[in-house]
Design a protein around this motif. Sequence first.
Motif, PDB file in Angstrom:
ATOM      1  N   PRO A 118      10.995   0.493  25.310  1.00 19.49           N
ATOM      2  CA  PRO A 118      10.714   1.830  25.852  1.00 19.49           C
ATOM      3  C   PRO A 118      11.837   2.808  25.576  1.00 19.49           C
ATOM      4  CG  PRO A 118      11.242   0.271  27.605  1.00 19.49           C
ATOM      5  CD  PRO A 118      11.092  -0.536  26.351  1.00 19.49           C
ATOM      6  N   ILE A 119      11.492   4.092  25.631  1.00 23.36           N
ATOM      7  CA  ILE A 119      12.437   5.133  25.269  1.00 23.36           C
ATOM      8  C   ILE A 119      13.683   5.095  26.149  1.00 23.36           C
ATOM      9  CG2 ILE A 119      11.295   6.864  26.730  1.00 23.36           C
ATOM     10  CD1 ILE A 119      11.956   8.946  24.566  1.00 23.36           C
ATOM     11  N   GLU A 154      18.394  14.189  28.036  1.00 25.26           N
ATOM     12  CA  GLU A 154      18.004  12.807  28.340  1.00 25.26           C
ATOM     13  C   GLU A 154      16.535  12.736  28.758  1.00 25.26           C
ATOM     14  OE1 GLU A 154      19.329   9.200  31.407  1.00 25.26           O
ATOM     15  OE2 GLU A 154      20.462  11.081  31.368  1.00 25.26           O
ATOM     16  N   PRO A 155      15.745  11.767  28.231  1.00 29.69           N
ATOM     17  CA  PRO A 155      16.089  10.739  27.258  1.00 29.69           C
ATOM     18  C   PRO A 155      15.546  11.047  25.871  1.00 29.69           C
ATOM     19  CG  PRO A 155      14.077  10.104  28.346  1.00 29.69           C
ATOM     20  CD  PRO A 155      14.426  11.490  28.843  1.00 29.69           C
ATOM     21  N   GLU A 202      11.184   9.372  20.654  1.00 32.56           N
ATOM     22  CA  GLU A 202       9.807   9.673  21.033  1.00 32.56           C
ATOM     23  C   GLU A 202       9.080   8.380  21.377  1.00 32.56           C
ATOM     24  OE1 GLU A 202       5.726  11.577  19.069  1.00 32.56           O
ATOM     25  OE2 GLU A 202       7.614  11.527  17.947  1.00 32.56           O
ATOM     26  N   SER A 203       8.380   8.370  22.515  1.00 34.47           N
ATOM     27  CA  SER A 203       7.603   7.191  22.903  1.00 34.47           C
ATOM     28  C   SER A 203       6.409   7.020  21.972  1.00 34.47           C
ATOM     29  CB  SER A 203       7.114   7.326  24.347  1.00 34.47           C
ATOM     30  OG  SER A 203       8.194   7.317  25.254  1.00 34.47           O
ATOM     31  N   THR A 204       6.125   5.771  21.612  1.00 35.62           N
ATOM     32  CA  THR A 204       4.982   5.436  20.780  1.00 35.62           C
ATOM     33  C   THR A 204       4.183   4.339  21.478  1.00 35.62           C
ATOM     34  OG1 THR A 204       6.135   3.699  19.551  1.00 35.62           O
ATOM     35  CG2 THR A 204       6.317   5.963  18.707  1.00 35.62           C
ATOM     36  N   ALA A 205       3.041   4.014  20.903  1.00 32.21           N
ATOM     37  CA  ALA A 205       2.204   2.964  21.494  1.00 32.21           C
ATOM     38  C   ALA A 205       2.906   1.613  21.501  1.00 32.21           C
ATOM     39  CB  ALA A 205       0.887   2.868  20.715  1.00 32.21           C
ATOM     40  N   ALA A 261      21.019   2.413  25.156  1.00 32.77           N
ATOM     41  CA  ALA A 261      21.852   1.771  24.141  1.00 32.77           C
ATOM     42  C   ALA A 261      22.777   2.776  23.470  1.00 32.77           C
ATOM     43  CB  ALA A 261      20.978   1.088  23.096  1.00 32.77           C
ATOM     44  N   TYR A 262      22.334   4.045  23.399  1.00 31.75           N
ATOM     45  CA  TYR A 262      23.159   5.097  22.801  1.00 31.75           C
ATOM     46  C   TYR A 262      24.024   5.817  23.834  1.00 31.75           C
ATOM     47  CZ  TYR A 262      21.132   4.859  18.142  1.00 31.75           C
ATOM     48  OH  TYR A 262      20.782   4.444  16.883  1.00 31.75           O
TER      49      TYR A 262
END
Length: 325
Positions: free
Chosen positions: A24-25, A85-86, A116-119, A31-32
Amino acid sequence: MPVTDITTDADNLTMTVVADFAAPIERVWSAYSDPRQLERFWGPPGWPATFTAWDQSVGGRANYTMNGPRGESSSGSWEFLSIEEPSRFTVLDSFTDADGNPLDGFPAQRMEFAFESTADGTRMVTTSHFDSVEALEQVVEMGQSEGIRMAMGQLDVVLQDLRDYAQGKGTTVDLLDDTHVRITRLVEGPRELVWRAHNEPELMKQWLLGPDGWEMTECVVATEVGQAYRTSWAPVGDTEGEPFGFEGEALVIDAPRRSVQTERMIGMPVETLNDLNLYEENGATLITLYIEYPDKETRDMILATGMADGMEASYDRLERELLAV
C-alpha cells in the motif's frame, strides 16, 4: 524487478523512472521517510548508503554516503523542497564531499517522487529534472539509470516482513547482470551470532562445509582490512572429490553488518569480489551475498558447479547446529 520503465527526455531535460510495488501507498511512503529503511535500498547493490543527517521538513536536509566494495565512497544530499504525504515529495539532490558541501563539476537535479495507489499496490514515478542537456548526459554516462533500477530491485524486501519475504525459499540466486549475482538466505538467529559464525574459525568449521562428507582442514581468518584469509576443505571417508580451498584479501570489515573480500580458488587465477551483508529483523537474519565475476562466462561456469546447492547445505547446517542451540 519492480522498475517497469526508464525514459530519458533530452527535450524536456528529464529522466523518468516508473516502478510498481505490491504494497500500500502508506507502506511505500514510510520506506522513503525513515533513513534506516532508506539505507537498505538507496544505493545499488554493493554501494549501501548511510544517512548521517535527516530532517524531512520543507527546507530540511538529508546527507548520505554510499560505500563501495573496494573502500570507495560517494556522498550526496537532499534538500526537501516540498512534501505532500503520502502522495509526493520533491528534493534537490546534489553530489557532495564527505562534509555535505556541493562538489564542483557535478550536476544537481530536482527529483520528484510521486506515489499513486493501484489495484495491486503502489506505482511510484520518479522524475529527475536537469538544468541542461550536458547535465542529463553526464548522469546517464555515470550510470544513474541502471543504478536506480538495481537500487529499486532491493525495495521489495524492505516493504515486506522479512519472514514473509524470505522464509522457506532457501538459498536464492538472482542474476543482476552479466557479472553480478545476488545470493540470499534467511536464517533463524541473531545477526551477531551469524557474523561470528562467518568470522570465528571454531564456528566456521562446524557449518561451512557444503554437502555432507567434507571437513574444513584450514581456516585462517582476516580480522583487519588488508589481511589475507585462507580456507581449505577435504573429503572424509568414502566421499569422492579432491581437496580444494580459497584465499583472498579483506577489503571492508564493518562488523556485524558487512564484509567484502576478494576470492580465488587456490592455484587458480580467476578472482571474484564477495560482498556479504547481514540484516536482522525480529530475531531472523537475512544473509545477502553479492558476487562480482570478471565476465559472464566465469559467472556461468561457477554457478554450474552446484555452488548454490552447497551453500544451502551449509546454511541448513548453520541453523541446525549453531543458531538453534
